[in-house]
Design an enzyme around this catalytic site. Structure first.
Site, short mmCIF file in Angstrom:
data_model
loop_
_atom_site.label_atom_id
_atom_site.label_comp_id
_atom_site.label_asym_id
_atom_site.label_seq_id
_atom_site.Cartn_x
_atom_site.Cartn_y
_atom_site.Cartn_z
CD1 TRP B 300 -3.44 -0.86 0.79
CD2 TRP B 300 -2.26 -2.24 1.29
NE1 TRP B 300 -4.20 -1.59 0.87
CE2 TRP B 300 -3.80 -2.75 1.31
CE3 TRP B 300 -1.32 -3.47 1.67
CZ2 TRP B 300 -4.12 -4.05 1.46
CZ3 TRP B 300 -1.55 -4.38 2.01
CH2 TRP B 300 -3.14 -5.12 1.61
CB CYS B 335 -8.65 -4.79 -0.43
SG CYS B 335 -9.91 -3.43 -1.07
CG HIS B 394 -11.96 -3.88 2.90
ND1 HIS B 394 -10.80 -4.16 2.39
CD2 HIS B 394 -12.21 -5.23 3.68
CE1 HIS B 394 -10.52 -5.37 2.60
NE2 HIS B 394 -11.10 -6.10 3.52
CG ASP B 417 -11.26 -9.67 3.72
OD1 ASP B 417 -10.38 -9.57 2.96
OD2 ASP B 417 -11.58 -8.56 4.39
CE1 TYR B 577 -8.56 -0.24 -0.26
CE2 TYR B 577 -6.46 0.42 -1.08
CZ TYR B 577 -7.36 -0.52 -0.78
OH TYR B 577 -6.96 -2.06 -0.54
#
Lengths: 744, 744
Positions: B300, B335, B394, B417, B577
């Protein structure tokens, strides 16, 4: 407009840059990395200047007129009331150690008498590298009579420049090592004491306080499950129980720090460390070396050349201190070592816990309530195809806590297991699983209840394998597994069977209901109604020493009115305690005729020369007798583990008997065999009185003896034991002990 | 008798042996290692001689007289009934692919006509290295009319030497690649066909069959969630939604093998691979590289030098094939990449699944239903102390299955997830968590329901921090988090808001009951009844392109009968984000006066030169406006994310339009900036019609344009898209697409 233009340059992509890729950081993902080390501290400024100006100008007091702190006394001596009230006097530590939800005292000396109306100060407790009030990692405590939301403080005594302040940490606060500061508010900013190591303190779980999730309302159990260092772990067979002494050593110097290091090593977020559910689950993963380089390396091979044999350890202290200093997994463990060291961890942090032993423990069954034993068409065991095994015994831990994450009724004792299992949710950890949920078949609740349920409730299913490869169930034994669960009784050295906490009695309506409930949650059982043979097969209970020849007497009981003929297969095997066969040393196939309503004994002579050279460490012989009744085609079978008794070491303690008087312990051993024992280690320790000691002998020839003497000085009174193990590749599991009472 | 005797040799222990310690094996622990590879096979003997002699002697038939197998036809062409009936025609594979619980056919050619009464044979299906009948890894199927326990077979056609056999695998059988043998029983033993690769077959989950745990009784949903390769993933902001095209590519050559490799790589026991609960939980851990060197490395940071930027991928195929061939984690993912590749995995194996996007997703909250925003005493945000963040959006997956491990009512859609979370049970995996359990606050059931509940239900709590370090809650926003959950609608290209499956409507009795239920299971909430300010603060919804200057108009509404004065702090930040701030590019602190029952607009001019140099990849601007009402002391606050719109690439498709006719796709892009773009990658693919293609441009100067042309030949009819991404360090998240319909 085309890609021939000089301003657009299509080309072969450049080769990837060389060198290692940059370390991926949290940038862009989280504001701050999660604090997960208890030994990394935040920088707290000594003076925190206020942005917005306070009163200024002529006539205003100067900073010098505000309260200054000259000294803080943590009142941390073992005999001071903090440690005695908090049951922490036994910890060998230079720091204050208290339990949460309960008041402790500190003395603060100011530069002048404290003025309630004018002076404003707070005692601050900080843990981890990212202190935040809302996360419980920064806790300021003010001297006030108002009820505060979590941590609270009050002044309990004042004299001259000195105040005594009572501080009560929140009953759900984070457990670990805190730094303490005193902060004085001035109009210019906050003036704070310097970081000083001697003011650090440990806050532990508190089973004595009802607001704590680990509250245990039984003083005798609390004493046993939190305060007792002397452990007894049961092994052997359910009808021939053996004991192993263990020094949990939870108060020994360095053990508490090692336990905190284990959580740091697992990168467990600091903010989760007040929750006993999370702490115990994480620890069940960290006690084994799988996945995260945890504390102990498992080894069941019999080859322990590169470490200490699991049977050789006498306590947890050596293991935990070695792990914390080397930062490498310690070699080697089997189930009782995992359970014993886990028990130290739990008791050390203040979570009530005990080690339990389940006899005939089904394993690797993954919630499938069956252990399969395959026979050929004639009833003889098919060794190549029988791949399940039942452990003769298995040790795990129970710990005591409320379960706010579950509906009411599932708090209390919880199973946790640090022995690495193959298939517990794909991970090498297990629990906490509510014992009450297991008893009632409520397997839908976390964590791993179905797995533990199978360990105590599996059926043993005998299949007959047809030539075409298909299988038919021919016998189901519903009572073999989970025969008995033992733990040391609170307050003495006896044992207690707690199987009734895991299962309703065999054959009751409740038991049937629970099994049906468990099936609703996906546990599969063999349900065929199988014909019951009218011939019973009984094996005797025997106590045999290593090296003995003995007779195994099989009794055949014919309950029918006709003659019965049984083609019998008797297989004698040396087995690991995990139920895995090492080798078959005996095979017989007698045909036995039994008259109507009669019984016949068939005696098998077992000679030591046949089994001795095959023995593995725990010297278990497993006899499996199967047979086919000619007249009816029914299969009969019986299994029995015989634990051979090893020679012992003799431990004697003499002299002294009082605190601070020197005493002597001697270990004696005579090699009873004709062979020479090589590479022999003897270990000895005594909970509360003697640290672990080791002696090495390169050889002990057949028939010869040794005496090893050690001196020690007990520093506290009470009843305890000194015990020793002897271990070498040719002979393991040799124990001895002496009881000692130290008078004040 | 002493240790001076020459026969007892105490000495210094020998140094530890040098060299690496031996590999710890399973010896003594388990009978056989757990089979956990689908690509390792057992040796199955071609002739299995019987131990016990069959009939012998003169007059007995010789082995030559028994049935012999000349050929086996797996009927595996894409247009043969096996693949069409089992919905597997689209898989690009040389093997038979079928679904469990449903009959498929094979043709066996013998050396002579088959005689029902005399000939005995079985078709055997074997998976993994340790085939066992009782574990479902060895499945013999006989041609019989009797109902068999699990797998069944029948002869559906006979002619000459050839029989057609219908085989129905058990509806709960293991999913993966099987080997097939035909075994003929003779009195001498079993004669078996040789292992031949071409007879291998894949057995998948079957949502079309009610006995399968993944049964989904809705043809339109099944088509979308199992058969559709074209994906749309939502991002942006809840009031300014953006779309991203994705090619799941679950039928592409090599993808199915890559999915099986993922389970092998995780050492997931073969015997667990029929259970969708276990398969999805294990996969949620394996899709990320944490712990087990899984598929995707998260990043990220904005620096993707050593891999592909998460925004640059167009589909899952490249990622899965790279992982399976390199056996190394693929760089990089955020994600939606995790969710998209997980979706491919699930659809490929036959588990119905979809990608969903939660707008304003609370993270790292560990079941604690609060996101903390800290203000100073004047109402200005305290950036140093605010450490929680809320992700703008997400993505995760839902998959459909029954939950026999839970009480009735919690089957259906389950959240899984694969994005590595910090604190989901100490592990980088999440789910399956029943969506229905989340909606009803039943957080006591596995797996990770409390974590997902917090992602959609957290409160945002504004604290005012006093000088002494204590905090007071001043405002709670209970509606900010979990604003909307979007997924692609079944059967078309539109979106569907499924928030009602996760939550009862805001303000209803049911909603309150659920929050109370959740609290019973330990979710903590801020419960203070806080004074509500009589001034409202409103930010407009804006659609802005990168590089635009724009006006941000703050509206202050005074609902009281007195004048109100608000000291306001306006902070404009570039954010990831994930809600993490990159830098503050704008700060204003106007004081706004509003007459009784009146409203006032305060306009803030935002200039692109201020934010442009700070932009991070997704170009989000986050405005936080806080203020203190002078007259009442109340705090007012509002937050808004503005997603800047990027330039687009233009994709055009021309020519052909029929199966097997060549077509052309062009990508056009004009650099709208004055700066030169360097190291530019363009990626393009089209679900079902065009494999992934990549083009590299070393530079595109300001204002210049490019055209890239690719030819492709579609092999099947239908409506789909061709889409492209453009990516370089200075500009990410540039998309374009064209719709295409291929006629037969």
């Amino acid at each position: 407009m085309s890609d021939q233009s000089t301003t657009v340059a299509p080309s072969v992509p450049p080769p990837p840059p060389t060198g290692p890729p940059p370390k991926v950081t949290n940038r862009g993902r989280t504001v701050a990395p999660t604090a997960s080390s208890n030994f990394e501290a935040a920088d707290v400024p000594e003076f925190e200047r206020f942005d917005v100006a306070g009163p200024r100008g002529p006539g205003m007091p100067s900073l010098a007129e505000y309260l200054d702190i000259w000294d803080v006394d943590m009142l941390k001596k073992p005999d001071e009331s903090n440690k005695t009230n908090h049951h922490t006097s036994l910890y060998q530590s230079d720091y204050l150690i208290v339990r949460r939800g309960q008041e402790f005292q500190i003395k603060i000396t100011f530069n002048r008498p404290y003025k309630l109306a004018e002076d404003k100060f707070a005692v601050e407790f900080v843990i981890g590298s990212s202190p935040q009030f809302s996360k419980g990692t920064y806790n300021p405590v003010f001297p006030t009579k108002e009820r505060q939301t979590s941590w609270s403080g009050r002044i309990t005594d004042e004299s001259d420049n000195v105040i005594t302040m009572g501080i009560t940490p929140a009953a759900n606060c984070i457990v670990g090592k805190y730094h303490m500061y005193v902060a004085v508010m001035t109009p210019f900013g906050i003036r704070r004491t310097k970081r000083e190591n001697s003011r650090d303190l440990y806050i532990l779980f508190n089973p004595w306080v009802s607001a704590d999730a680990v509250f245990l309302d039984d003083e005798e159990e609390r004493k046993e499950c939190v305060m007792t260092e002397m452990g007894i772990i049961y092994h052997g067979a359910y009808d021939d129980i053996s004991e192993r002494n263990w020094n949990y050593g939870q108060f020994n110097y360095g053990v508490l720090d090692a336990c905190l290091y284990i959580m740091d090593r697992s990168e467990m977020p600091i903010i989760n460390r007040g929750d006993p559910i999370k702490v115990t689950r994480q620890a069940s993963a960290m006690l084994n070396s799988h996945d995260e380089d945890g504390v102990l390396v498992g080894n069941w091979t019999g080859d322990y050349t590169y470490g200490v044999a699991p049977t050789s350890w006498t306590g947890s202290t050596d293991i935990l201190l070695t792990y914390a200093s080397s930062k490498l997994p310690v070699c080697f463990a089997q189930c009782w070592v995992y359970a014993a060291v886990f028990n130290t961890f739990l008791r050390c942090l203040g979570i009530p816990s005990r080690v339990v032993t389940n006899y005939y423990s089904a394993h690797d069954n993954d919630g499938n309530l069956k252990t399969d034993i395959l026979l050929d068409e004639n009833g003889r065991i098919d060794r190549n195809r029988t791949k399940d095994s039942i452990w003769n015994y298995h040790c795990w831990n129970e710990c005591y806590m409320s379960r706010p994450d579950l509906p009411p009724g599932f708090g209390g004792w919880q199973v946790v297991d640090a022995t690495p299992q193959e298939t517990s949710d794909g991970m090498y950890r297990c629990g906490p699983a509510s014992v009450n949920a297991i008893k009632h078949g409520q397997l839908c609740f976390p964590f791993d209840a179905a797995f533990v349920f199978a360990e105590v409730n599996s059926d043993v299913v005998f299949y007959s394998r047809r030539k075409d490869g298909t299988m038919q169930a021919v016998k189901v034994d519903r009572t073999h597994v989970g025969r008995m669960i033992l733990t040391k009784a609170a307050g003495d050295m006896t044992r207690r069977n707690i199987i009734d906490q895991y299962k309703f009695p065999e054959g009751t309506t409740e038991e049937r209901t629970v099994l049906e409930k468990a099936e609703e949650f996906g546990c599969k059982r063999e349900k065929s109604e199988l014909p019951v043979a009218d011939v019973d097969l009984i094996l005797p209970t025997l106590e045999i020493s290593v090296g003995d020849n003995f007779d195994l007497s099989l009794e055949f009981v014919n309950r029918s009115d006709q003659q019965r003929t049984v083609d019998t297969y008797v297989s004698g095997n040396v087995v690991y305690y995990t139920g895995v066969n090492s080798s078959e040393f005996l095979f017989r196939n007698p045909t036995v005729k039994i008259g109507p309503n009669n019984s016949v004994k068939e005696v098998i002579v077992v000679q030591s020369k046949n089994y001795m050279r095959h023995l593995v460490e725990q010297a278990n012989l497993n006899f499996i007798v199967t047979g086919k009744v000619k007249e009816t085609g029914h299969i009969v079978s019986v299994m029995k583990v015989i634990t051979l008794h090893n020679p012992k070491v003799i431990v004697e303690v003499s002299g002294g008997g009082r605190v601070n008087e020197e005493m002597m312990a001697t270990v004696q051993f005579t090699n009873p065999f004709t062979i020479t024992l090589e590479d022999v280690y003897i270990r000895m320790e005594g909970p509360g009185i003697m640290p672990p000691k080791t002696k090495y002998y390169s050889l002990i020839t057949g028939g010869s003896s040794l005496i090893w003497t050690e001196f020690f000085t007990p520093h506290r009174p009470g009843s305890t034991r000194v015990f020793a193990t002897l271990d070498c590749p040719a002979l393991r599991q040799v124990f001895g002990e002496a009881s000692v009472t130290i008078n004040p």
